[in-house]
Enzyme design. Structure first.
Site, PDB file in Angstrom:
ATOM      1  CG  ASN A 193     -38.554 -31.975 -19.621  1.00  0.00           C
ATOM      2  OD1 ASN A 193     -39.244 -31.118 -21.344  1.00  0.00           O
ATOM      3  ND2 ASN A 193     -37.822 -30.574 -19.408  1.00  0.00           N
ATOM      4  CE  LYS A 210     -34.905 -30.436 -20.751  1.00  0.00           C
ATOM      5  NZ  LYS A 210     -33.036 -30.453 -20.318  1.00  0.00           N
ATOM      6  CG  HIS A 258     -37.077 -27.889 -15.829  1.00  0.00           C
ATOM      7  ND1 HIS A 258     -35.572 -27.732 -16.123  1.00  0.00           N
ATOM      8  CD2 HIS A 258     -37.060 -28.864 -16.492  1.00  0.00           C
ATOM      9  CE1 HIS A 258     -34.560 -28.156 -17.179  1.00  0.00           C
ATOM     10  NE2 HIS A 258     -35.243 -29.535 -17.076  1.00  0.00           N
ATOM     11  CD  GLU A 282     -33.672 -26.748 -19.627  1.00  0.00           C
ATOM     12  OE1 GLU A 282     -34.527 -26.791 -20.011  1.00  0.00           O
ATOM     13  OE2 GLU A 282     -32.155 -27.325 -19.640  1.00  0.00           O
ATOM     14  CD  GLU A 301     -34.572 -32.316 -13.820  1.00  0.00           C
ATOM     15  OE1 GLU A 301     -34.210 -33.271 -14.600  1.00  0.00           O
ATOM     16  OE2 GLU A 301     -34.709 -30.795 -14.334  1.00  0.00           O
ATOM     17  N   GLY A 353     -27.507 -31.745 -18.846  1.00  0.00           N
ATOM     18  CA  GLY A 353     -27.403 -31.695 -20.363  1.00  0.00           C
ATOM     19  C   GLY A 353     -25.839 -31.789 -20.409  1.00  0.00           C
ATOM     20  CB  SER A 368     -26.806 -37.016 -17.009  1.00  0.00           C
ATOM     21  OG  SER A 368     -26.307 -35.356 -17.674  1.00  0.00           O
TER      22      SER A 368
HETATM   23  P1  13P Z   1     -31.055 -34.069 -19.707  1.00  0.00           P
HETATM   24  O1  13P Z   1     -32.205 -35.699 -18.915  1.00  0.00           O
HETATM   25  O2  13P Z   1     -30.338 -33.914 -20.175  1.00  0.00           O
HETATM   26  O3  13P Z   1     -29.337 -34.308 -18.489  1.00  0.00           O
HETATM   27  O4  13P Z   1     -32.413 -33.177 -18.946  1.00  0.00           O
HETATM   28  C1  13P Z   1     -32.460 -33.128 -17.232  1.00  0.00           C
HETATM   29  C2  13P Z   1     -33.896 -32.766 -17.472  1.00  0.00           C
HETATM   30  O5  13P Z   1     -33.651 -31.649 -17.222  1.00  0.00           O
HETATM   31  C3  13P Z   1     -34.961 -33.259 -17.251  1.00  0.00           C
HETATM   32  O6  13P Z   1     -35.673 -32.319 -17.302  1.00  0.00           O
END
Ligand code: 13P
Length: 263
Positions: free
Chosen positions: A14, A16, A104, A106, A176, A182, A222
């Site tokens: 992903n 983003k 997601h 976010e 997640e 992150g 992560s």
């Molecule tokens: P990270 O791998 O940067 O922690 O992000 C995970 C994520 O949100 C994947 O959709």
């Protein structure tokens, strides 16, 4: 329950809000060179660029016949109409998109996406024969308050609410934990397994053993080359939704290689 070995692992990158379409082409090419040293046929791979890079990435995948499926990061549930800024499932399907991330954290956190919207998005994705990756996960407060399962299973049941058992069997859930996204803080493989097993059991209880056994459950938060093997060793973790580490094509190829050989 269908043994884990019958579910093909799925590693998804992903991206983003990263990479122009030109940068994206370069990253996909580097990623595919890295894949040459592993055995990608043992694992499904999806890349989820921003909307603006979908067409370019699709062209590279097709031209070089790469073992990668195209993914999107979001979708709108309506077929068409006055929804400025939105992209429909049909538009994505026409671009050969086959997987779409919905819900997601976010999007839930920054764009007010609700469980009801997530359910409509998942249904729209299936309506155009694509696969939704439905994201669920708890905050640190919820985890500390002992409410991980309540939150995750609530989002799960709501997000799958408009799908039938066959569609659910073909769907992907990404667990997640928000505190692991992150942050460099990964859930321990045992903690991630516990939640992924509850997700599968809830689906089996609600929609039948076959749906529970076929559904693929990814872990996200992560994930990197250094921790993918321990996650993949868990019986209910079928792959990973990778954010930050997917921006580095060599790291992502390493993750895919390790996931493939963990089987
Ligand atoms: P990270 O791998 O940067 O922690 O992000 C995970 C994520 O949100 C994947 O959709």
């Amino acid at each position: 329950m269908k043994p884990k070995a019958l579910r093909k692992p799925l590693i998804s990158g992903n991206w983003k809000m990263n990479f122009s379409h030109l940068e994206a082409i370069n990253i996909v090419q580097k990623f595919s060179y890295g894949l040459g040293v592993s055995d990608p046929s043992r694992v499904d791979i999806t890349l989820h660029p921003p909307f603006t890079a979908l067409r370019s990435v699709q062209t590279v995948i097709d031209a070089d016949d790469l073992p990668i499926s195209l993914g999107a990061q979001d979708v709108h549930w309506e077929k068409s109409g006055a929804f400025t800024g939105e992209v429909s499932a049909e538009m994505l399907a026409k671009l050969n998109v086959s997987y779409v991330i919905v819900g997601h954290s976010e999007r839930r956190q920054y764009f007010g996406e609700t469980d009801e919207m997530v359910a409509k998005k998942a249904a729209a994705v299936h309506a155009f024969s694509m696969t939704p990756i439905v994201c669920v996960g708890e905050t640190l407060e919820e985890r500390d308050g002992g409410d991980t399962e309540g939150k995750v299973l609530g989002q799960l049941r709501a997000g799958l609410g408009l799908l039938d058992a066959d569609q659910i069997a073909r769907s992907v859930i990404a667990y997640e934990p928000i505190w692991a996204i992150g942050t460099g803080r990964t859930a321990t493989p045992e903690d991630a397994q516990k939640v992924c097993a509850s997700i599968r059991s809830a689906v089996a209880a609600d929609h039948g053993a076959a749906a529970g056994a076929s559904l693929r459950v990814q872990y996200g938060g992560s994930v990197k080359a250094a921790n993918i093997e321990a996650l993949m060793a868990q019986p209910d973790i079928d792959g990973a939704l990778v954010g930050g580490a997917s921006l580095d094509p060599a790291e992502l190829a390493d993750i895919v290689g390790r996931a493939a050989s963990a089987r």
